[in-house]
Design a protein around this motif. Structure first.
Motif, PDB file in Angstrom:
ATOM      1  N   GLY A  40       0.837  -1.288   0.196  1.00 52.36           N
ATOM      2  CA  GLY A  40       0.060  -0.042   0.057  1.00 52.36           C
ATOM      3  C   GLY A  40       0.859   1.158   0.034  1.00 52.36           C
ATOM      4  O   GLY A  40       0.221   2.274  -0.145  1.00 52.36           O
ATOM      5  N   GLY A  41       2.115   1.181   0.501  1.00 50.79           N
ATOM      6  CA  GLY A  41       2.876   2.432   0.367  1.00 50.79           C
ATOM      7  C   GLY A  41       3.561   2.333  -1.044  1.00 50.79           C
ATOM      8  O   GLY A  41       3.339   1.526  -2.027  1.00 50.79           O
ATOM      9  N   HIS A  42       4.896   3.062  -1.088  1.00 50.42           N
ATOM     10  CA  HIS A  42       5.610   2.996  -2.409  1.00 50.42           C
ATOM     11  C   HIS A  42       6.839   1.984  -2.574  1.00 50.42           C
ATOM     12  O   HIS A  42       6.936   1.455  -3.360  1.00 50.42           O
ATOM     13  CB  HIS A  42       6.451   4.387  -2.277  1.00 50.42           C
ATOM     14  N   ASP A 108       8.166   7.887  -5.434  1.00 55.13           N
ATOM     15  CA  ASP A 108       8.604   6.401  -5.238  1.00 55.13           C
ATOM     16  C   ASP A 108       8.887   6.154  -3.684  1.00 55.13           C
ATOM     17  O   ASP A 108       8.774   4.884  -3.279  1.00 55.13           O
ATOM     18  CB  ASP A 108       9.868   6.136  -6.017  1.00 55.13           C
ATOM     19  N   LEU A 109       9.127   7.151  -3.141  1.00 57.51           N
ATOM     20  CA  LEU A 109       9.393   7.010  -1.594  1.00 57.51           C
ATOM     21  C   LEU A 109       9.005   8.454  -0.937  1.00 57.51           C
ATOM     22  O   LEU A 109       9.361   9.524  -1.415  1.00 57.51           O
ATOM     23  CB  LEU A 109      10.805   6.722  -1.375  1.00 57.51           C
ATOM     24  N   ALA A 110       8.045   8.326   0.037  1.00 57.84           N
ATOM     25  CA  ALA A 110       7.858   9.529   0.620  1.00 57.84           C
ATOM     26  C   ALA A 110       7.967   9.446   2.350  1.00 57.84           C
ATOM     27  O   ALA A 110       7.778   8.613   2.889  1.00 57.84           O
ATOM     28  CB  ALA A 110       6.304   9.913   0.666  1.00 57.84           C
ATOM     29  N   LEU A 111       8.598  11.004   2.809  1.00 58.96           N
ATOM     30  CA  LEU A 111       9.009  10.648   4.019  1.00 58.96           C
ATOM     31  C   LEU A 111       8.273  12.007   4.953  1.00 58.96           C
ATOM     32  O   LEU A 111       8.144  12.985   4.458  1.00 58.96           O
ATOM     33  CB  LEU A 111      10.638  11.116   4.222  1.00 58.96           C
ATOM     34  N   PHE A 146       2.727   8.331   2.729  1.00 61.31           N
ATOM     35  CA  PHE A 146       3.996   8.373   3.078  1.00 61.31           C
ATOM     36  C   PHE A 146       4.532   6.882   3.654  1.00 61.31           C
ATOM     37  O   PHE A 146       3.532   6.216   4.021  1.00 61.31           O
ATOM     38  CB  PHE A 146       4.147   9.259   4.429  1.00 61.31           C
ATOM     39  N   ASP A 147       5.808   6.664   3.572  1.00 57.63           N
ATOM     40  CA  ASP A 147       6.375   5.323   3.796  1.00 57.63           C
ATOM     41  C   ASP A 147       7.151   5.502   5.280  1.00 57.63           C
ATOM     42  O   ASP A 147       7.214   4.349   5.934  1.00 57.63           O
ATOM     43  CB  ASP A 147       7.436   4.980   2.692  1.00 57.63           C
ATOM     44  N   SER A 148       7.569   6.566   5.555  1.00 55.30           N
ATOM     45  CA  SER A 148       8.438   6.432   6.782  1.00 55.30           C
ATOM     46  C   SER A 148       8.272   7.959   7.431  1.00 55.30           C
ATOM     47  O   SER A 148       8.169   8.972   6.616  1.00 55.30           O
ATOM     48  CB  SER A 148      10.003   6.308   6.702  1.00 55.30           C
ATOM     49  N   CYS A 149       8.282   7.848   8.789  1.00 54.09           N
ATOM     50  CA  CYS A 149       8.146   9.304   9.535  1.00 54.09           C
ATOM     51  C   CYS A 149       9.442   9.549  10.424  1.00 54.09           C
ATOM     52  O   CYS A 149       9.362   8.403  11.312  1.00 54.09           O
ATOM     53  CB  CYS A 149       6.903   9.410  10.109  1.00 54.09           C
ATOM     54  N   ALA A 150       9.914  10.505  10.440  1.00 59.22           N
ATOM     55  CA  ALA A 150      10.921  10.778  11.551  1.00 59.22           C
ATOM     56  C   ALA A 150      10.032  11.403  12.786  1.00 59.22           C
ATOM     57  O   ALA A 150       9.147  11.841  12.916  1.00 59.22           O
ATOM     58  CB  ALA A 150      11.845  11.983  10.844  1.00 59.22           C
ATOM     59  N   THR A 151      10.518  10.550  13.831  1.00 53.80           N
ATOM     60  CA  THR A 151       9.849  10.954  15.208  1.00 53.80           C
ATOM     61  C   THR A 151      10.674  11.880  16.193  1.00 53.80           C
ATOM     62  O   THR A 151      10.084  12.070  17.404  1.00 53.80           O
ATOM     63  CB  THR A 151       9.324   9.689  15.869  1.00 53.80           C
ATOM     64  N   ALA A 152      11.826  12.005  15.980  1.00 50.01           N
ATOM     65  CA  ALA A 152      12.845  12.889  17.022  1.00 50.01           C
ATOM     66  C   ALA A 152      12.224  14.416  16.840  1.00 50.01           C
ATOM     67  O   ALA A 152      12.305  15.024  15.867  1.00 50.01           O
ATOM     68  CB  ALA A 152      14.153  12.918  16.550  1.00 50.01           C
ATOM     69  N   SER A 153      11.772  15.092  17.741  1.00 49.80           N
ATOM     70  CA  SER A 153      11.287  16.173  17.932  1.00 49.80           C
ATOM     71  C   SER A 153      11.615  16.662  19.363  1.00 49.80           C
ATOM     72  O   SER A 153      11.704  15.986  20.365  1.00 49.80           O
ATOM     73  CB  SER A 153       9.896  16.649  17.337  1.00 49.80           C
ATOM     74  N   GLY A 154      11.427  18.132  19.451  1.00 51.62           N
ATOM     75  CA  GLY A 154      11.404  18.566  20.868  1.00 51.62           C
ATOM     76  C   GLY A 154      10.160  18.184  21.751  1.00 51.62           C
ATOM     77  O   GLY A 154      10.115  18.269  23.086  1.00 51.62           O
ATOM     78  N   HIS A 155       9.105  17.667  21.181  1.00 51.68           N
ATOM     79  CA  HIS A 155       8.098  17.238  21.973  1.00 51.68           C
ATOM     80  C   HIS A 155       7.809  15.465  21.942  1.00 51.68           C
ATOM     81  O   HIS A 155       7.008  14.916  22.667  1.00 51.68           O
ATOM     82  CB  HIS A 155       6.684  17.482  21.252  1.00 51.68           C
ATOM     83  N   THR A 156       8.984  14.772  21.521  1.00 45.84           N
ATOM     84  CA  THR A 156       9.103  13.233  21.653  1.00 45.84           C
ATOM     85  C   THR A 156       8.537  12.827  23.134  1.00 45.84           C
ATOM     86  O   THR A 156       7.891  11.863  23.207  1.00 45.84           O
ATOM     87  CB  THR A 156      10.389  12.792  21.040  1.00 45.84           C
TER      88      THR A 156
END
Length: 396
Positions: A40-42, A108-111, A146-156
């Motif tokens: 279902g992703g890319h 082809d790939l989405a972040l 979207f295929d992958s999500c960055a999760t490092a943030s100031g609110h993590t």
């Protein structure tokens, strides 16, 4: 599964399955570290030929999904709202992303970058103090392509270990990869390894500047990845040794509402792009978030750096610029000889705007004649460090 009983995990899967087909009888297992993205992703299996093909990568900015106006829209957009006599039971973020979905789904790939922890189905959901958004955000991001999500943030770490676990569990449940935070040391030691259509292996890494994290993380250094030049370079080299053809680094940095990159951003970008192994850059692309507004794109030491993508989903921010954003789109071509770097053959930015009035929606400014001033201002900022001379163009 670490944070949930089997019953709770099955309930989460059912709740997140809105618009994504019937839920499975049991929750999916956590993806293997080098597995391609879920169906279902890319991403997909490599082609029969050993040769790898060119591919297009897109990336968007911060998803801040717990502001009151954003929650109100997600409630109103939930499918059960239109059914009389049925109490609303959830949130639907898919309509908010409909305007930009063709850009994301066409790659082809989405972040993406998740700037807000995702909580349990019961909440609470808030952007006051400790941020927390509904887990249905994950469904919308997956639906958009979207295929992958960055999760490092100031609110993590706003919700501690529980927030890290519930965020990653929601992403796992819909089949999205993630990087930047982790539930244990083993998970924190590996990047998200993604396979684009055509066979290219891409390592997705994520880091964020954060004050007081040494205390907040305590004896759990894997909980969230802090910005550290030597750590980022070491991780990039490790990902390359693990088989990555390209290494993409997401960094939450910068000064809020400042359209020009600050001294910290400029210095780190120079250092990271200058790092090489055997004459080949260790990092192939840097994607910046955290400034709340778009910032310049620039080619530094031959590597594209996006200092600030701007916001993807946000409420009515303090300044209008906080509702502006861009989607970065890069076309990569394989080298002629194995072991050499992949080259960017096309570079584009797609200007976008997240409306401030209900219902909140993402607009692709590359496909409308309206919002002339906003589109011009975004373009001026994005091109302010000479990116046009390096081949960057406005896209649709």
């Amino acid at each position: 599964m670490i944070p949930y009983t089997r019953y709770a995990a099955t309930a989460l899967l059912a709740a997140l399955a809105v618009g994504c087909g019937a839920p499975s009888a049991a929750p999916p297992s956590r993806p293997a570290p080098s597995a391609p993205a879920a169906a279902g992703g890319h991403a997909g299996a490599p082609p029969p030929s050993a040769a790898k093909s060119p591919f297009t990568l897109v990336a968007s900015g911060d998803v801040l999904a717990s502001y009151p106006s954003v929650l109100d829209t997600a409630k109103e957009d939930a499918p059960d709202v239109a059914r009389r006599g049925v109490a609303p039971t959830g949130y639907d973020y898919r309509p908010m992303l409909k305007g930009i979905k063709p850009v994301i789904a066409g790659a082809d790939l989405a972040l993406c970058h998740l700037g807000t922890p995702l909580g349990p189905l019961t909440g609470p959901f808030t952007s006051s103090g400790a941020f927390q958004a509904p887990p249905q955000v994950a469904t919308a991001l997956k639906d958009a392509g979207f295929d992958s999500c960055a999760t490092a943030s100031g609110h993590t770490l706003d919700r501690g270990d529980a927030g890290v676990r519930s965020t990653l569990e929601a992403l796992d449940t819909v089949g999205m990869r993630h990087t930047g935070s982790a539930r244990d040391a083993a998970e924190g030691s590996r990047p998200a390894l993604l396979r684009a259509r055509g066979g290219a292996e891409i390592a997705h890494l994520s880091y964020a500047l954060g004050e007081g994290w040494a205390t907040a993380r305590g004896d759990r250094p894997w909980a969230v990845n802090p910005v550290d030049e030597q750590r980022i370079i070491a991780d990039a080299r490790a990902a390359r040794r693990a088989g990555a053809d390209l290494v993409v680094v997401g960094v939450e940095w910068g000064t809020e509402y400042r359209t020009a990159p600050d001294a910290t951003q400029l210095a780190l970008a120079r250092a990271l792009t200058a790092s090489e192994t055997d004459g080949r850059p260790d990092i192939d692309l840097i994607l910046g978030t955290g400034s709340r507004t778009p910032q310049a794109y620039e080619k530094v030491n031959g590597v594209w750096v996006v200092y600030g993508l701007g916001d993807q989903i946000a409420g009515a921010m303090k300044k209008p610029e906080g509702n502006w954003g861009t989607v970065a789109r890069f076309r990569f071509a394989p080298p002629e000889r194995s072991g050499e770097r992949w080259q960017v053959t096309d570079a584009e930015y797609v200007p976008q705007l997240f409306t401030r009035d209900q219902p909140l929606r993402t607009l692709n400014l590359g496909r409308t004649k309206k919002w002339v001033k906003e589109r011009a201002a975004i373009g001026k900022t994005v091109l302010s460090r000479g990116a046009a001379a390096s081949g960057l163009k406005a896209g649709r």
